[in-house]
Design a protein around this motif. Structure first.
Motif, PDB file in Angstrom:
ATOM      1  N   LEU A  63       0.698  -0.835  -0.062  1.00 41.91           N
ATOM      2  CA  LEU A  63      -0.084  -0.058  -0.078  1.00 41.91           C
ATOM      3  C   LEU A  63       0.990   1.351  -0.018  1.00 41.91           C
ATOM      4  O   LEU A  63       1.604   2.002   0.463  1.00 41.91           O
ATOM      5  CB  LEU A  63      -0.587  -0.375   1.264  1.00 41.91           C
ATOM      6  CG  LEU A  63      -1.807  -1.138   1.406  1.00 41.91           C
ATOM      7  CD1 LEU A  63      -2.805  -1.195   2.899  1.00 41.91           C
ATOM      8  CD2 LEU A  63      -2.944  -0.864  -0.123  1.00 41.91           C
ATOM      9  N   ASP A  64       0.060   2.152  -1.323  1.00 37.58           N
ATOM     10  CA  ASP A  64       1.408   3.422  -0.513  1.00 37.58           C
ATOM     11  C   ASP A  64       0.400   4.503  -0.292  1.00 37.58           C
ATOM     12  O   ASP A  64      -0.445   5.329   0.015  1.00 37.58           O
ATOM     13  CB  ASP A  64       1.375   3.746  -2.284  1.00 37.58           C
ATOM     14  CG  ASP A  64       1.901   5.470  -2.115  1.00 37.58           C
ATOM     15  OD1 ASP A  64       2.743   6.007  -1.281  1.00 37.58           O
ATOM     16  OD2 ASP A  64       2.007   6.009  -3.675  1.00 37.58           O
ATOM     17  N   THR A  65       1.361   4.775   0.879  1.00 36.01           N
ATOM     18  CA  THR A  65       1.081   5.390   2.286  1.00 36.01           C
ATOM     19  C   THR A  65       1.071   6.691   1.731  1.00 36.01           C
ATOM     20  O   THR A  65       1.049   7.784   2.617  1.00 36.01           O
ATOM     21  CB  THR A  65       2.043   5.079   3.870  1.00 36.01           C
ATOM     22  OG1 THR A  65       3.285   5.769   3.895  1.00 36.01           O
ATOM     23  CG2 THR A  65       1.781   3.480   3.995  1.00 36.01           C
ATOM     24  N   SER A  66       2.354   7.136   0.720  1.00 37.98           N
ATOM     25  CA  SER A  66       2.067   9.070   0.650  1.00 37.98           C
ATOM     26  C   SER A  66       1.523   9.428  -0.193  1.00 37.98           C
ATOM     27  O   SER A  66       1.698  10.886  -0.062  1.00 37.98           O
ATOM     28  CB  SER A  66       3.899   9.077   0.199  1.00 37.98           C
ATOM     29  OG  SER A  66       4.886   7.750   0.861  1.00 37.98           O
ATOM     30  N   GLY A  67       1.122   8.665  -0.909  1.00 39.36           N
ATOM     31  CA  GLY A  67       1.162   9.139  -1.967  1.00 39.36           C
ATOM     32  C   GLY A  67       1.690  10.297  -3.679  1.00 39.36           C
ATOM     33  O   GLY A  67       2.270   8.791  -4.087  1.00 39.36           O
ATOM     34  N   GLU A  68       1.203  12.298  -3.518  1.00 37.64           N
ATOM     35  CA  GLU A  68       2.306  11.729  -4.286  1.00 37.64           C
ATOM     36  C   GLU A  68       3.725  11.953  -3.781  1.00 37.64           C
ATOM     37  O   GLU A  68       3.978  11.363  -2.400  1.00 37.64           O
ATOM     38  CB  GLU A  68       2.039  13.551  -3.889  1.00 37.64           C
ATOM     39  CG  GLU A  68       0.511  14.228  -5.248  1.00 37.64           C
ATOM     40  CD  GLU A  68       1.182  15.310  -4.975  1.00 37.64           C
ATOM     41  OE1 GLU A  68       1.220  16.006  -6.548  1.00 37.64           O
ATOM     42  OE2 GLU A  68       1.227  15.455  -4.320  1.00 37.64           O
ATOM     43  N   SER A  69       4.344  11.536  -4.644  1.00 37.70           N
ATOM     44  CA  SER A  69       5.739  11.358  -4.273  1.00 37.70           C
ATOM     45  C   SER A  69       6.655  12.467  -3.205  1.00 37.70           C
ATOM     46  O   SER A  69       6.061  13.435  -3.341  1.00 37.70           O
ATOM     47  CB  SER A  69       6.717  11.514  -5.297  1.00 37.70           C
ATOM     48  OG  SER A  69       8.040  10.908  -5.376  1.00 37.70           O
ATOM     49  N   LEU A  70       7.579  12.013  -2.648  1.00 36.54           N
ATOM     50  CA  LEU A  70       7.902  12.295  -1.890  1.00 36.54           C
ATOM     51  C   LEU A  70       8.992  13.700  -2.272  1.00 36.54           C
ATOM     52  O   LEU A  70       9.379  14.929  -1.028  1.00 36.54           O
ATOM     53  CB  LEU A  70       8.764  11.649  -1.101  1.00 36.54           C
ATOM     54  CG  LEU A  70       8.251  10.426   0.300  1.00 36.54           C
ATOM     55  CD1 LEU A  70       8.630   9.718   1.516  1.00 36.54           C
ATOM     56  CD2 LEU A  70       7.206  11.473   1.187  1.00 36.54           C
ATOM     57  N   HIS A  71       9.325  13.613  -3.004  1.00 35.67           N
ATOM     58  CA  HIS A  71      10.058  14.746  -3.744  1.00 35.67           C
ATOM     59  C   HIS A  71       9.664  15.732  -3.831  1.00 35.67           C
ATOM     60  O   HIS A  71      10.468  16.706  -4.270  1.00 35.67           O
ATOM     61  CB  HIS A  71      10.660  14.048  -4.953  1.00 35.67           C
ATOM     62  CG  HIS A  71       9.797  14.517  -6.473  1.00 35.67           C
ATOM     63  ND1 HIS A  71       9.141  13.099  -6.634  1.00 35.67           N
ATOM     64  CD2 HIS A  71       9.538  15.641  -7.385  1.00 35.67           C
ATOM     65  CE1 HIS A  71       7.876  14.001  -7.525  1.00 35.67           C
ATOM     66  NE2 HIS A  71       8.799  15.346  -8.019  1.00 35.67           N
ATOM     67  N   LYS A  72       8.191  15.534  -3.996  1.00 41.47           N
ATOM     68  CA  LYS A  72       7.003  16.967  -4.011  1.00 41.47           C
ATOM     69  C   LYS A  72       6.793  17.339  -1.970  1.00 41.47           C
ATOM     70  O   LYS A  72       6.286  17.359  -2.038  1.00 41.47           O
ATOM     71  CB  LYS A  72       5.963  16.828  -4.459  1.00 41.47           C
ATOM     72  CG  LYS A  72       6.233  16.294  -6.178  1.00 41.47           C
ATOM     73  CD  LYS A  72       4.443  15.741  -6.235  1.00 41.47           C
ATOM     74  CE  LYS A  72       4.813  15.520  -7.914  1.00 41.47           C
ATOM     75  NZ  LYS A  72       3.760  15.125  -9.113  1.00 41.47           N
ATOM     76  N   ARG A  73       8.032  18.598  -2.866  1.00 40.59           N
ATOM     77  CA  ARG A  73       7.786  19.141  -0.880  1.00 40.59           C
ATOM     78  C   ARG A  73       7.253  20.115  -1.501  1.00 40.59           C
ATOM     79  O   ARG A  73       6.755  20.510   0.254  1.00 40.59           O
ATOM     80  CB  ARG A  73       9.364  19.199  -0.373  1.00 40.59           C
ATOM     81  CG  ARG A  73      10.466  18.858  -0.890  1.00 40.59           C
ATOM     82  CD  ARG A  73      10.980  17.705  -0.464  1.00 40.59           C
ATOM     83  NE  ARG A  73      12.597  17.443  -0.252  1.00 40.59           N
ATOM     84  CZ  ARG A  73      12.632  16.188  -0.126  1.00 40.59           C
ATOM     85  NH1 ARG A  73      11.957  15.517  -0.243  1.00 40.59           N
ATOM     86  NH2 ARG A  73      13.924  15.370  -0.063  1.00 40.59           N
ATOM     87  N   GLY A  74       6.422  21.155  -1.548  1.00 41.25           N
ATOM     88  CA  GLY A  74       5.556  22.097  -1.637  1.00 41.25           C
ATOM     89  C   GLY A  74       6.025  23.762  -2.270  1.00 41.25           C
ATOM     90  O   GLY A  74       5.407  24.051  -2.465  1.00 41.25           O
TER      91      GLY A  74
END
Length: 385
Positions: free
Chosen positions: A154-165
């Motif tokens: 299961l993907d707990t992150s959703g959008e990739s973690l490189h997307k800091r904002g």
């Protein structure tokens, strides 16, 4: 609290950096393979890994694994997994991505379709339903098939973690935030030393360096899909983790750019394009580190720095997407000459141009790293005595 096996996809060639991050976060890795690092952790670990890890692409929660050489084995293997332990009755669930390497089953669309049917069959048996409206929280599934071994997560992150904002605008050929952070950690740079990217593009290297210097957790200002998984991760855990992250930020450094010893943090980024320098400043402001970085418009031919013992890290052009390869010899020669004029600095650059060392000189160390699907090399040059 229940313990899970968590799998962290990361850049090929930088697994050791991600492993070190996991150790420093207080967990023990269980497996390191190409592009993935695994460790055991509870619900708190899921939240902390998403918020604190700088180099992982995602945090995946392993549901199970099995062997499958036929579609029937894939169906039955997926159906045998304890989906009811992870998915509530109203869950929205689907196989968002499947990959297959050296396996008899290789059609990703068929893999996704058959696994979804098997999940519905298992959920139907448990909840005594034949149809699920799936109007609740989202639980995307990722499947990896390697030599007929199926690993389901299961993907707990959703959008990739490189997307800091913070990076809403980008320059040409941008480097991802996770790769940038991994390379900075690999160089061994410390915040009491100068840091320079003479071709900074949208400012990712300097911004990630500044976030490291101020101890800003990369996931503090973004959301994660598993925040809605209250059946697995109590909401209070997320608040506790964010409180932990906030307490660790060096607010004094962010206010005045000076560390505890009274020394000013020296992080700089240059680019020849004044418009992209404006983008850098906007991105740095969104990241909250604008006071820690000096951006300026400057050609690589004018590379210089008054400081001693710093780190130069950059992602230069390599002729694929930015400019014709005929211009590269002069460009890399200017970079080498600029580096030679620095006082006891180390230089690291990531490039796909195979002739780079011809104009830079033989690197003290070179490491093969995959930037997405592109093979690149990190060339490292030590300070000359």
């Amino acid at each position: 609290m229940k313990t899970y096996e968590l799998i962290l996809p990361c850049h090929f060639g930088l697994e050791a950096v991600t492993k070190r991050e996991i150790t420093e976060l207080g967990y023990e890795t269980t497996e390191v393979i190409d592009g993935r690092v695994s460790f055991l952790g509870d619900a708190d670990a899921i939240a902390r890994a998403n918020v604190f890890l700088r180099t992982a692409e995602r945090v995946l929660l392993k549901v199970g694994s099995f062997r499958a050489e036929s579609w029937e084995e894939l169906f039955q293997g997926t159906r045998a997994l304890p989906w009811e332990a992870f998915l509530p009755k109203d869950a929205s669930f689907w196989v968002t991505k499947a990959s297959s390497i050296k396996s008899k089953l290789f059609s990703t669309r068929d893999i996704q379709s058959i696994m979804k049917k098997a999940m519905v069959a298992r959920m139907g048996e448990y909840y005594h339903e034949s149809w699920f409206e799936e109007h609740g929280a989202k639980y995307p599934v990722r499947a990896f098939l390697h030599k007929d071994l199926v690993t389901v997560c299961l993907d707990t992150s959703g959008e990739s973690l490189h997307k800091r904002g913070y990076r809403l605008k980008m320059g040409k050929a941008p480097i991802t935030e996770t790769l940038a952070a991994a390379l900075i950690l690999l160089t061994g740079w410390r915040a009491d030393r100068p840091f320079l990217d003479p071709m900074c593009g949208s400012g990712t290297f300097p911004i990630e360096a500044a976030m490291l210097a101020a101890n800003i957790a990369p996931g503090m200002d973004r959301a994660f899909l598993s925040e809605a998984w209250e059946n697995l991760i109590p909401k209070k855990l997320w608040y506790d983790v964010l409180e932990e992250a906030n307490e660790l930020v060096n607010r004094e450094l962010l206010r005045n750019g000076v560390d505890a010893s009274g020394k000013r943090v020296d992080i700089q980024g240059y680019d020849i394009d004044p418009e992209i320098i404006r983008v850098c400043r906007e991105n740095a402001e969104r990241a909250g580190v604008e006071k820690l970085i000096h951006f300026q418009t400057r050609d690589v031919a004018e590379l210089s720095h008054h400081g001693r013992g710093g780190t130069l890290l950059t992602n230069p052009p390599y002729g694929e997407r930015i400019e014709d390869k005929r211009n590269l010899p002069m460009f890399y020669t200017e970079l080498r000459e600029g580096f030679e004029g620095l006082d006891h600095w180390n230089m690291h650059l990531i490039t796909a141009w195979e002739d780079a060392q011809r104009y830079l000189g033989k690197a003290d160390k070179n490491r093969k790293i995959y930037n997405g699907m592109m093979k690149t090399y990190l060339y490292s040059y030590r300070a000359k005595a």
